[in-house]
Design a protein around this motif. Structure first.
Motif, PDB file in Angstrom:
ATOM      1  N   UNK A 168       0.824  -1.209   0.000  1.00  0.00           N
ATOM      2  CA  UNK A 168       0.000   0.000   0.000  1.00  0.00           C
ATOM      3  C   UNK A 168       0.859   1.262   0.000  1.00  0.00           C
ATOM      4  N   UNK A 169       1.955   1.236   0.788  1.00  0.00           N
ATOM      5  CA  UNK A 169       2.806   2.417   0.871  1.00  0.00           C
ATOM      6  C   UNK A 169       3.521   2.672  -0.454  1.00  0.00           C
ATOM      7  N   UNK A 199       2.570   7.137  -2.345  1.00  0.00           N
ATOM      8  CA  UNK A 199       3.621   8.028  -2.819  1.00  0.00           C
ATOM      9  C   UNK A 199       4.675   8.302  -1.764  1.00  0.00           C
ATOM     10  N   UNK A 200       4.848   7.389  -0.813  1.00  0.00           N
ATOM     11  CA  UNK A 200       5.796   7.603   0.280  1.00  0.00           C
ATOM     12  C   UNK A 200       7.236   7.526  -0.232  1.00  0.00           C
ATOM     13  N   UNK A 201       8.105   8.339   0.378  1.00  0.00           N
ATOM     14  CA  UNK A 201       9.546   8.297   0.079  1.00  0.00           C
ATOM     15  C   UNK A 201      10.330   7.659   1.215  1.00  0.00           C
ATOM     16  N   UNK A 241       5.589   8.038   5.115  1.00  0.00           N
ATOM     17  CA  UNK A 241       5.318   9.476   5.076  1.00  0.00           C
ATOM     18  C   UNK A 241       4.493   9.853   3.854  1.00  0.00           C
ATOM     19  N   UNK A 242       3.619   8.936   3.441  1.00  0.00           N
ATOM     20  CA  UNK A 242       2.821   9.171   2.240  1.00  0.00           C
ATOM     21  C   UNK A 242       1.626  10.062   2.485  1.00  0.00           C
ATOM     22  N   UNK A 243       0.702  10.025   1.525  1.00  0.00           N
ATOM     23  CA  UNK A 243      -0.444  10.933   1.551  1.00  0.00           C
ATOM     24  C   UNK A 243      -1.574  10.456   2.446  1.00  0.00           C
ATOM     25  N   UNK A 244      -1.524   9.208   2.942  1.00  0.00           N
ATOM     26  CA  UNK A 244      -2.571   8.687   3.814  1.00  0.00           C
ATOM     27  C   UNK A 244      -3.826   8.345   3.038  1.00  0.00           C
TER      28      UNK A 244
END
Length: 367
Positions: A295-296, A301-303, A323-326
């Motif tokens: 999912x991440x 879009x997590x980095x 640290x993605x958009x949730x």
């Protein structure tokens, strides 16, 4: 209602026939009445052997068959010289219980006892002071009570058996549904994850083909690893089709390290931190890591993604932090829903904290 104890009338017919013939042999001798007695009893037995709703190609109401049986019983009693045939009248309330229910059966039972008392009054003078007739009447009444009791027990047993068969059918259906759900979770969590990883790595290889050939080749290698891993897990599932414990990874630390290694890279950085002594591999934590990382990597879009596993005396806990958009909790897909069910079956807990700054997936499993 079908009779669950069809052998009882046949046993009574046979006993009365033997008793009547024996009485004729040692008494007045066999004659026309004895032959008629045997023929009528045979007719009763044949009636019970025939289909109650089918006779000479026509449908006959159950009530007509019941009346015919009562008339045959009266005929047997009329030609019986021994007087033993009156015991057969306990079959009237007994059979009525199955055909018409308990109320009608009890009423017929009382009527049979009253009819016997009336017959004694008409044909036996002063029977009220003769012990043998009083004893016969009491024994007949007791036989009626026992017959009704046996019919009630048989009906309850039949109903209980029917309920049990229905329950077993429901259990089989639920077991099949549970197995289908388990296989669906396995396909999604295992094959679905690896297909997602292959897609991510091939996209990476395509994007860096001209800019970073070495990184592109590494992405293709990782995609090949995911494909081989997917094939291995499919073969294991087909080979075992058994409990989840049979397909647990050989070691959670090594399995998670491989998983992180083949997803890390590009614009994304994935780290793994494990603390405490690993007691045994836990497939549910591995599947949770797969779902969280998929999912991440694919949706958020997590980095920066971190996988933390901690062991203590009570159990193990895994966290996947990005640290993605949730996402909104109402948007949970099949993967997270299946993971909740998997965690529940393992006796664990699952929590998701998601916001615009990232998502934290926490799964705890007791030992």
């Amino acid at each position: 209602m079908s009779r669950p104890v069809p052998w009882i009338p046949a046993v009574l017919y046979g006993a009365v026939l033997l008793g009547g013939v024996y009485y004729a042999v040692i008494g007045p001798g066999p004659g026309a009445r004895t032959a008629a007695f045997a023929a009528l009893l045979s007719a009763l037995a044949a009636l019970d052997l025939c289909e109650p709703r089918q006779w000479r190609g026509r449908r006959i109401p159950a009530g007509a068959v019941f009346v015919l049986r009562v008339l045959l019983l009266c005929a047997v009693a009329a030609v019986d010289e021994s007087g033993l045939s009156r015991v057969l009248f306990v079959l009237v309330p007994f059979l009525a219980f199955f055909a018409y229910g308990s109320t009608v059966a009890i009423g017929l039972g009382v009527g049979c006892v009253a009819a016997l008392a009336g017959a004694f009054t008409l044909w036996v003078p002063h029977w009220q002071v003769r012990a043998e007739y009083i004893s016969d009447l009491l024994m007949f009444a007791l036989g009626v009570v026992l017959a009704l009791t046996m019919a009630a027990v048989a009906v309850r047993e039949q109903q209980a058996r029917t309920r049990l068969e229905g329950t077993l059918a429901q259990v089989a259906e639920l077991s099949a549904a549970r197995e289908r759900n388990r296989l669906a979770r396995e396909i999604h969590d295992s094959l679905g994850h690896h297909l997602t990883a292959i897609g991510i790595q091939l996209e990476k290889a395509e994007a860096f083909a001209s800019l970073d050939p070495q990184g592109s080749a590494q992405a293709v290698s990782h995609a090949r690893w995911s494909a081989n891993r997917a094939l291995d897990e499919v073969r294991a599932s087909v080979r075992t089709l058994g409990p989840e414990s049979e397909s647990e990874p050989a070691g959670l630390a090594r399995a998670l390290a491989d998983l992180v290694h083949h997803l890390d890279g590009g614009s994304r950085r994935i780290t793994l931190d494990m603390s405490g002594a690993e007691r045994r591999p836990l497939l549910v934590l591995y599947r949770a890591a797969q779902e969280g990382l998929t999912n991440a990597c694919r949706h958020s879009g997590a980095t920066e993604i971190r996988v933390d596993v901690a062991y203590d005396g009570r159990g193990a806990r895994l966290q996947v932090i990005d640290n993605g958009s949730g996402f909104d909790s109402v948007d949970e897909g099949f993967g997270l829903t299946g993971l909740r069910e998997r965690v529940r079956l393992a006796g664990g807990t699952m929590a998701i904290d998601s916001s615009a700054g990232g998502t934290v997936l926490t799964v705890g499993v007791p030992w």
